[in-house]
Motif scaffolding. Structure first.
Motif, short mmCIF file in Angstrom:
data_model
loop_
_atom_site.label_atom_id
_atom_site.label_comp_id
_atom_site.label_asym_id
_atom_site.label_seq_id
_atom_site.Cartn_x
_atom_site.Cartn_y
_atom_site.Cartn_z
N UNK A 31 0.84 -1.21 0.00
CA UNK A 31 0.00 0.00 0.00
C UNK A 31 0.87 1.26 0.00
N UNK A 32 1.90 1.26 0.82
CA UNK A 32 2.79 2.42 0.88
C UNK A 32 3.53 2.62 -0.44
N UNK A 33 4.02 1.53 -1.01
CA UNK A 33 4.82 1.63 -2.23
C UNK A 33 3.98 1.97 -3.46
N UNK A 34 2.68 1.85 -3.37
CA UNK A 34 1.82 2.20 -4.51
C UNK A 34 1.25 3.61 -4.40
N UNK A 85 11.60 4.68 -6.41
CA UNK A 85 12.49 3.94 -7.32
C UNK A 85 13.67 3.32 -6.60
N UNK A 86 14.43 4.06 -5.76
CA UNK A 86 15.53 3.42 -5.03
C UNK A 86 15.07 2.29 -4.12
N UNK A 134 14.42 -5.46 -5.17
CA UNK A 134 14.70 -6.42 -6.24
C UNK A 134 16.10 -7.01 -6.09
N UNK A 135 17.05 -6.18 -5.67
CA UNK A 135 18.42 -6.67 -5.47
C UNK A 135 18.47 -7.73 -4.38
N UNK A 136 17.80 -7.47 -3.24
CA UNK A 136 17.83 -8.46 -2.16
C UNK A 136 17.01 -9.70 -2.52
#
Length: 294
Positions: A96-99, A107-108, A114-116
Motif C-alpha cells: 500500500x505504501x509503495x503504490x 524507485x531506489x 529487487x536486489x535483495x
C-alpha cells in the motif's frame, strides 16, 4: 446457449490432465491406505493400491503417543499461523505504501528490494543475525524469518495499483486517514490476493525444515517437518515411536516401518491440505464489481 462441441483435442487434453492428476492422487491414497492397513497385511499392499488391507489406527496411535510429536505439531501450527498473519499484514501494508503516487524515493526502494530478492544472503549471515537478536532456539526466529517475500510483495502491489483512485479519494473526502483507508477500503478489496498469497506463505512456513533444523536446536522447540525428515529420510525410528505398551495391548509384535512413515507423512499433510477447500470457498469473481458507480 450453444452446446459445447466434442473435439479430439479436448479428449487428449482431458486424458493428459487425468494422467497428471493420477500421478499425484494415487501416491497420496497409497500412503493413506498403508497407514490405515492392518499391521499384519501391510506387506500385501503394492505401490498402486489405494484401499487399505483391513483397518487399524495403531500406526497413528503409536506416533501420536509420543509427546515430542504433539509438541512439534503445536510448534508448526504456531509458526505457520502467526507467521502467515504477520507476513500478510506487512506485505499488504508495504504494498500500500509503495503504490502511493506521492511516495518519495520509490524507485531506489524498489531497486533495493529487487536486489535483495535476487541476491539472497547466505545461511552464515542469517545465522549470525538470528544469534545477535538472541532468537536462537526460539520459535519467534521462524515466525519472523522472511516475513516479507519480495515476489509476493510485487504481486500485491500490482493488485493494489488496480484499485480505482476514486475510491481512495472518496475516503479522503470523508476524512479518512491512510490507516482507515487501508483497513476499510484496501483490505476488503484485497481478499482474493490475500487468500492466494496467504496460502503460499502458509505452505512455505509449514514445509520449512532446513532453517528450522539450524535455528531450533532443542526438542521442545522442534517442528514437525524436522521430525518427519529424521524419521523418513534418516530412518530414526526411535524419535517418533511412542508408547510400546500400545503394541502389547493390541497384541502386535512389531509395526511395519513403512506404515509408520506413511502415518507420519499423512499427519504432516492434513493441516496444510485443509487450507485448500477453505480458500477455494472464498474465491469469487468480480471483487471490484460494484465498488464504483460511474
Amino acid at each position: 446457449m450453444a452446446a459445447r462441441r466434442f473435439t479430439v483435442s479436448k479428449l487428449l487434453i482431458g486424458i493428459v490432465l487425468t494422467a497428471i492428476a493420477l500421478t499425484m492422487f494415487v501416491p497420496i491414497m497409497n500412503l493413506i491406505a498403508k497407514s490405515l492397513s492392518n499391521p499384519d497385511k501391510v506387506h500385501l499392499l503394492h505401490g498402486y493400491d489405494i484401499l487399505p488391507k483391513g483397518f487399524s489406527l495403531i500406526n497413528y496411535q503409536v506416533v501420536l503417543s509420543n509427546p515430542i510429536v504433539g509438541r512439534a505439531l503445536f510448534n508448526s501450527l504456531f509458526i505457520t499461523t502467526i507467521g502467515t498473519c504477520l507476513s500478510l499484514f506487512f506485505t499488504t501494508i508495504t504494498a500500500y505504501v509503495l503504490t502511493r503516487k506521492n511516495l518519495v524515493g520509490k524507485t531506489p526502494i524498489m531497486i533495493f528490494l529487487i536486489v535483495i530478492m535476487i541476491f539472497e544472503p547466505g545461511i552464515v549471515q542469517e545465522y549470525m543475525v538470528v544469534k545477535d537478536l538472541h532468537l536462537l532456539d526460539s520459535l519467534w526466529a521462524m515466525v519472523l524469518y522472511r516475513t516479507i517475500n519480495v515476489y509476493y510483495l510485487i504481486i500485491m502491489m500490482r493488485f493494489l495499483e488496480d484499485i480505482p483512485d476514486s475510491l481512495l479519494e472518496a475516503g479522503k473526502m470523508d476524512g479518512a486517514g491512510h490507516m482507515t483507508m487501508f483497513w476499510r477500503i484496501v483490505m476488503p478489496l484485497a481478499r482474493v490476493p490475500l487468500l492466494t498469497i496467504g496460502m503460499f506463505y502458509a505452505i512455505a512456513r509449514w514445509n520449512e525444515f532446513f532453517k528450522s533444523s539450524i535455528f531450533l536446536s532443542s526438542r521442545e522447540n522442534t517442528v514437525l517437518q524436522v521430525l518427519l525428515r529424521q524419521f523418513v529420510v534418516e530412518r530414526d525410528t526411535t524419535t517418533l515411536v511412542g508408547a510400546v505398551d500400545l503394541l502389547k495391548n493390541n497384541h502386535i509384535a512389531q509395526l511395519d516401518s513403512s506404515a509408520l512413515k506413511a502415518a507420519t507423512i499423512v499427519i504432516a499433510m492434513i493441516p496444510i491440505l485443509m487450507l485448500y477447500p477453505i480458500i477455494l470457498k472464498y474465491y469469487t469473481n468480480g471483487v471490484m464489481e460494484g465498488g464504483i458507480k460511474e
